[in-house]
Motif scaffolding. Structure first.
Motif, mmCIF file in Angstrom:
data_model
loop_
_atom_site.group_PDB
_atom_site.id
_atom_site.type_symbol
_atom_site.label_atom_id
_atom_site.label_comp_id
_atom_site.label_asym_id
_atom_site.label_seq_id
_atom_site.Cartn_x
_atom_site.Cartn_y
_atom_site.Cartn_z
ATOM 1 N N GLY A 16 7.596 15.121 -5.103
ATOM 2 C CA GLY A 16 9.044 14.925 -5.228
ATOM 3 C C GLY A 16 9.388 13.461 -5.043
ATOM 4 N N GLY A 17 10.676 13.186 -4.922
ATOM 5 C CA GLY A 17 11.147 11.803 -4.880
ATOM 6 C C GLY A 17 11.085 11.146 -3.526
ATOM 7 N N VAL A 18 9.941 11.206 -2.867
ATOM 8 C CA VAL A 18 9.770 10.554 -1.562
ATOM 9 C C VAL A 18 8.501 9.695 -1.639
ATOM 10 N N ILE A 19 8.639 8.403 -1.356
ATOM 11 C CA ILE A 19 7.474 7.509 -1.427
ATOM 12 C C ILE A 19 7.404 6.710 -0.132
ATOM 13 N N VAL A 20 6.212 6.684 0.475
ATOM 14 C CA VAL A 20 6.059 5.875 1.692
ATOM 15 C C VAL A 20 5.023 4.782 1.458
ATOM 16 N N PHE A 21 5.251 3.636 2.085
ATOM 17 C CA PHE A 21 4.375 2.489 1.856
ATOM 18 C C PHE A 21 4.497 1.491 2.994
ATOM 19 N N ASN A 22 3.616 0.498 2.992
ATOM 20 C CA ASN A 22 3.726 -0.651 3.885
ATOM 21 C C ASN A 22 3.334 -1.900 3.127
ATOM 22 N N MET A 79 5.594 -6.117 9.363
ATOM 23 C CA MET A 79 5.908 -4.849 10.030
ATOM 24 C C MET A 79 6.850 -4.070 9.122
ATOM 25 N N GLY A 80 6.634 -2.784 8.991
ATOM 26 C CA GLY A 80 7.484 -1.977 8.110
ATOM 27 C C GLY A 80 8.948 -2.048 8.494
ATOM 28 N N SER A 81 9.226 -2.144 9.813
ATOM 29 C CA SER A 81 10.622 -2.195 10.247
ATOM 30 C C SER A 81 11.289 -3.449 9.674
ATOM 31 N N ARG A 82 10.482 -4.513 9.562
ATOM 32 C CA ARG A 82 11.014 -5.769 9.012
ATOM 33 C C ARG A 82 11.272 -5.613 7.511
ATOM 34 N N GLU A 95 0.839 -1.206 0.000
ATOM 35 C CA GLU A 95 0.000 0.000 0.000
ATOM 36 C C GLU A 95 0.872 1.254 0.000
ATOM 37 N N ILE A 96 0.650 2.088 -1.021
ATOM 38 C CA ILE A 96 1.390 3.355 -1.102
ATOM 39 C C ILE A 96 0.493 4.445 -0.510
ATOM 40 N N TYR A 97 1.097 5.345 0.274
ATOM 41 C CA TYR A 97 0.339 6.450 0.851
ATOM 42 C C TYR A 97 0.626 7.727 0.059
ATOM 43 N N GLY A 98 -0.404 8.553 -0.086
ATOM 44 C CA GLY A 98 -0.238 9.816 -0.817
ATOM 45 C C GLY A 98 -0.390 9.610 -2.314
ATOM 46 N N LYS A 141 11.616 1.086 24.270
ATOM 47 C CA LYS A 141 12.305 0.500 23.111
ATOM 48 C C LYS A 141 11.346 0.042 22.018
ATOM 49 N N LEU A 142 10.050 0.128 22.288
ATOM 50 C CA LEU A 142 9.099 -0.359 21.294
ATOM 51 C C LEU A 142 9.026 0.562 20.089
ATOM 52 N N LEU A 143 8.852 -0.037 18.933
ATOM 53 C CA LEU A 143 8.697 0.762 17.708
ATOM 54 C C LEU A 143 7.214 0.984 17.448
ATOM 55 N N LEU A 144 6.880 2.212 17.095
ATOM 56 C CA LEU A 144 5.480 2.525 16.791
ATOM 57 C C LEU A 144 5.163 2.172 15.348
ATOM 58 N N PRO A 145 3.878 1.957 15.048
ATOM 59 C CA PRO A 145 3.539 1.712 13.654
ATOM 60 C C PRO A 145 3.946 2.920 12.816
ATOM 61 N N GLY A 146 4.556 2.668 11.707
ATOM 62 C CA GLY A 146 5.009 3.769 10.851
ATOM 63 C C GLY A 146 4.929 3.356 9.399
ATOM 64 N N VAL A 147 5.732 3.975 8.590
ATOM 65 C CA VAL A 147 5.743 3.678 7.155
ATOM 66 C C VAL A 147 7.192 3.521 6.690
ATOM 67 N N VAL A 148 7.353 2.709 5.640
ATOM 68 C CA VAL A 148 8.684 2.560 5.040
ATOM 69 C C VAL A 148 8.836 3.708 4.034
#
Ligand code: PLP
Length: 693
Positions: free
Chosen positions: A557-563, A568-571, A541-544, A618-625
């Motif tokens: 511009g050249g910035v793309i975020v997705f999951n 998990m995005g961190s993975r 899934e791409i956002y934006g 130390k927990l990671l919050l839900p985010g985007v790659v």
């Protein structure tokens, strides 16, 4: 309840740092993890050639800094090999300084900052609670101050500057502060300068007292430093292509599951690598006699004024260490403008990086309002107009007045360019000031402060291919409220980093010679290619803005975020590094409110996350790659990333039992544990090369 169960319930992942083996500085004999360009230490050669000791040691310093530049990326939270290396180098610098000062780690915290920030902190401390050493003390014009502060005493101190990195989590109404030292190091640190400083201290330890300002006179002319280089006959795309060949770190191979591969940096929004002509300018400037420093600062100011359309009779240019310090300064200056009988409001958006939110939020006597943005990241201009009208023209809220509107020129998450010109017109129609955060703008699109009606403008050099710890605040002269004494202190703190200033000047000159229109075209080509490739990956899934054929695409511009669904995005980010040698970034990117907005995290879940993060830091919050392009990237980089993500998606879907088309799973050469081991070895070897002496 088990921590991992809590994590799954609130959609949080465990930080990989928690699991990461702490690497030591030793390399196993005979082992060569990863492959670097050859810049091996030639320590005894130059001494044998009769070069004096200071010059000899200075050459070693240059070689070791060059090694750090080869694997440069922003510190903390990046997922690639380079981010791991740079984070280790940066954290190791704290140990080096503490060793130099003979202070124990047990009860001392080592902070890196500018002279000005250190002075503000020391005002809250007793002289017995801290020690301080700066790059000036050893004759290097790096603008680095290291403050070693007693842990207990530091806990009682209030943060003097806020912004990216100082918090764990923010929501419109609450802040969870980061632990020390991060809480006191607002914004991106001057990573390379800090490493250079630590390397210099180690060299001093090895070779005895050295004052680097005692180098044999070898003076370059300012014009040679800034305007002359091997590429001076080229412009436009040809210059860009030739410059790409001079990328520092070109050809470094990193260990992956597929064997050693060329590293691909897709994390340019966090920080950009540098190129040989810029590094050459830095080296020449570090050698300059002090008497020449003012000249170079003056010339770079005129380069900046020309680049951003901020003529010196209208705008004051102040050097800082980053965008964050510049916003803090702007907020402090704005705080002096307040009038009796008026309740001042600052208006921003939920798109903002925390460096353009926290400094306003923390400003005494001022309230911060935020406009929403749509799913692509755009503010509704009619809403902005109506908002300003209600407060400033119709006076529907008593004596509350919107005094300043502060927006990002480009989003570091959704990659969209804000319609600054239109916003500027509306803001001025309602008698407010206008600040633009240009951190993600200057390297990508042309700006002209005068034409766009901008009163305050801020940006960082490390996002413009000059990662040497320099930032800029451009402010209209008639708005300056600092006293002459304060201005002197601001200038002297920022202008200490002459090398960083020269790097910025050189980078801007090169970008101008290439042409921002050329850069824009290249960036759009890569972005369109990436979006098309990603759109074919099931479960991604791409956002934006995601359609390169949509009318809005020209604003991206050249910035793309997705999951990726089911992962998990961190993975995903880690897998891109381990399987394909690609460095990206995962998380909330210091834009918590925007990320919550695009992930549809409601207020109740947000409150729960705050509680969880407070209990388990130390927990990671839900985010985007996030992938983000720079001028060094090519279509080959895009294709490598798309293929890697296809493979990762295939694997995660087959694990979920969803792969129906029978596509064979990609075969990886090495098991995960081996890749991790080799990555750690790579980091160790890189750290060893930099702190070799
Ligand atoms: C939009 C935006 N503003 C501000 C900043 C802060 O920049 P710095 O860390 O250089 O202070 C960033 C950094 O990522 C950014 O992307």
């Amino acid at each position: 309840m088990d921590l991992s169960i809590i994590c799954r319930l609130v959609g949080i992942g465990l930080s990989s740092n928690r699991k990461r083996r702490v690497t030591t500085m030793t390399t196993k004999e005979g082992e060569q993890p990863g492959v670097f360009n050859s810049t091996e230490s030639q320590s005894s050669e130059s001494l044998a050639q009769g070069i004096n000791k200071t010059d000899h040691v200075f050459q070693m310093l240059l070689r070791q800094v060059h090694a750090a530049l080869e694997t440069y990326s922003n510190v903390h939270r990046g997922s690639g090999h380079y981010s791991m290396v740079t984070t280790h180098l940066f954290e190791k610098a704290r140990d080096v300084v503490l060793d130099h000062l003979h202070l124990p780690r047990r009860n001392t915290v080592l902070l890196f900052c500018t002279k000005r920030r250190a002075e503000a902190l020391f005002k809250q401390l007793k002289p017995s609670d801290y020690q301080c050493i700066s790059s000036e003390d050893i004759g290097l014009a790096l603008g680095v101050t290291a403050a070693a502060v007693n842990k207990k005493a530091l806990r009682r101190c209030a943060v003097t500057e806020t912004g990216g990195g100082t918090t764990r989590l923010i929501s419109p109404k609450s802040i969870t502060w980061a632990a020390v030292p991060d809480r006191f190091e607002a914004g991106t640190p001057a990573v390379i300068n800090i490493i250079a400083f630590a390397v210099a201290l180690r060299l001093i330890r090895q070779f005895g007292t050295i004052v680097f300002s005692d180098l044999t006179a070898h003076q370059s002319e300012i014009v040679d430093i800034l305007y002359r280089d091997d590429l001076e006959d080229f412009t436009g795309l040809e210059l860009l292509n030739r410059l790409r060949q001079t990328l520092i770190g070109q050809g470094v191979l990193v260990p992956t599951a597929m064997g050693d591969r060329r590293h691909v940096n897709l994390d340019n929004s966090a920080s950009t690598p540098t190129f040989l002509p810029i590094w050459n300018a830095v080296q020449q400037t570090w050698r300059l006699q002090k008497s020449m420093h003012e000249k170079i600062v003056c010339e770079v100011k005129s380069v900046i004024a020309d680049t951003i359309g901020a003529p010196s009779d209208v705008f004051e240019l102040l050097f800082t260490s980053n965008t964050t310090e510049a916003v803090n300064l702007a907020a402090e200056n704005f705080g002096r403008e307040l009038e009796e009988g008026v309740e001042p409001l600052v208006l921003s958006t939920i798109l903002e990086h925390s460096s353009n939110d926290l400094p306003w939020r923390m400003l005494p006597g001022v309230s911060l309002l935020r406009l929403p943005v749509d799913e692509d990241g755009f503010v509704d201009l009619n809403e902005l107009d109506a908002f300003l009208c209600k407060y400033n023209k119709e006076c529907l809220h008593g004596n509350k007045r919107i005094k300043i509107v502060t927006v990002s020129g480009a989003s570091n998450v959704l990659g969209v360019f804000t319609p600054i010109e239109e916003i500027g017109r509306i803001v001025h129609r309602h008698g407010a000031r206008f600040l633009v955060d240009g951190a993600q703008l200057v390297a990508h699109r042309a700006v002209n402060l005068q034409h766009l009606g901008i009163d305050y403008f801020v940006f960082s050099a490390h996002k413009v291919y000059a990662p040497f710890g320099c930032g800029v605040l451009a402010v209209k002269k008639d708005l300056l409220r600092f006293t002459p004494r304060e201005l002197k202190s601001i200038r002297s703190s920022g202008e200490m980093n002459v090398g960083g200033i020269a790097a910025l000047g050189k980078a801007l000159i090169l970008l101008k010679r290439i042409g921002l229109d050329v850069i824009q075209e290249e960036e759009q080509t890569l972005t369109a290619r990436m979006l098309r490739g990603l759109s074919k990956i099931p479960g991604l899934e791409i956002y934006g803005i995601r359609d390169p054929d949509s009318p809005r695409f020209s604003k991206k511009g050249g910035v793309i975020v997705f999951n990726l669904k089911g992962s998990m995005g961190s993975r995903t980010a880690k897998q891109l590094a381990c399987q394909a040698g690609i460095g990206v970034r995962y998380g909330c990117h210091c834009s918590h409110m925007l990320v919550k907005h695009i992930l549809h995290v409601g207020p109740t879940l947000q409150r729960f996350q705050h509680m969880i993060v407070t209990l388990f830091p130390k927990l990671l919050l839900p985010g985007v790659v996030r992938v983000s392009f720079g001028i060094e990237n090519s279509e080959e980089d895009v294709d490598r990333c798309v293929v890697a993500l296809q493979n990762i998606a295939l694997k995660s879907q087959s694990v979920m039992g969803e792969t129906a088309d029978g596509t064979p799973e990609p075969k990886l050469l090495l098991p995960n544990a081996d890749v991790k081991q080799r990555m750690n070895d790579f980091v160790e070897a890189a750290v060893q090369r930099v702190y070799a002496s």
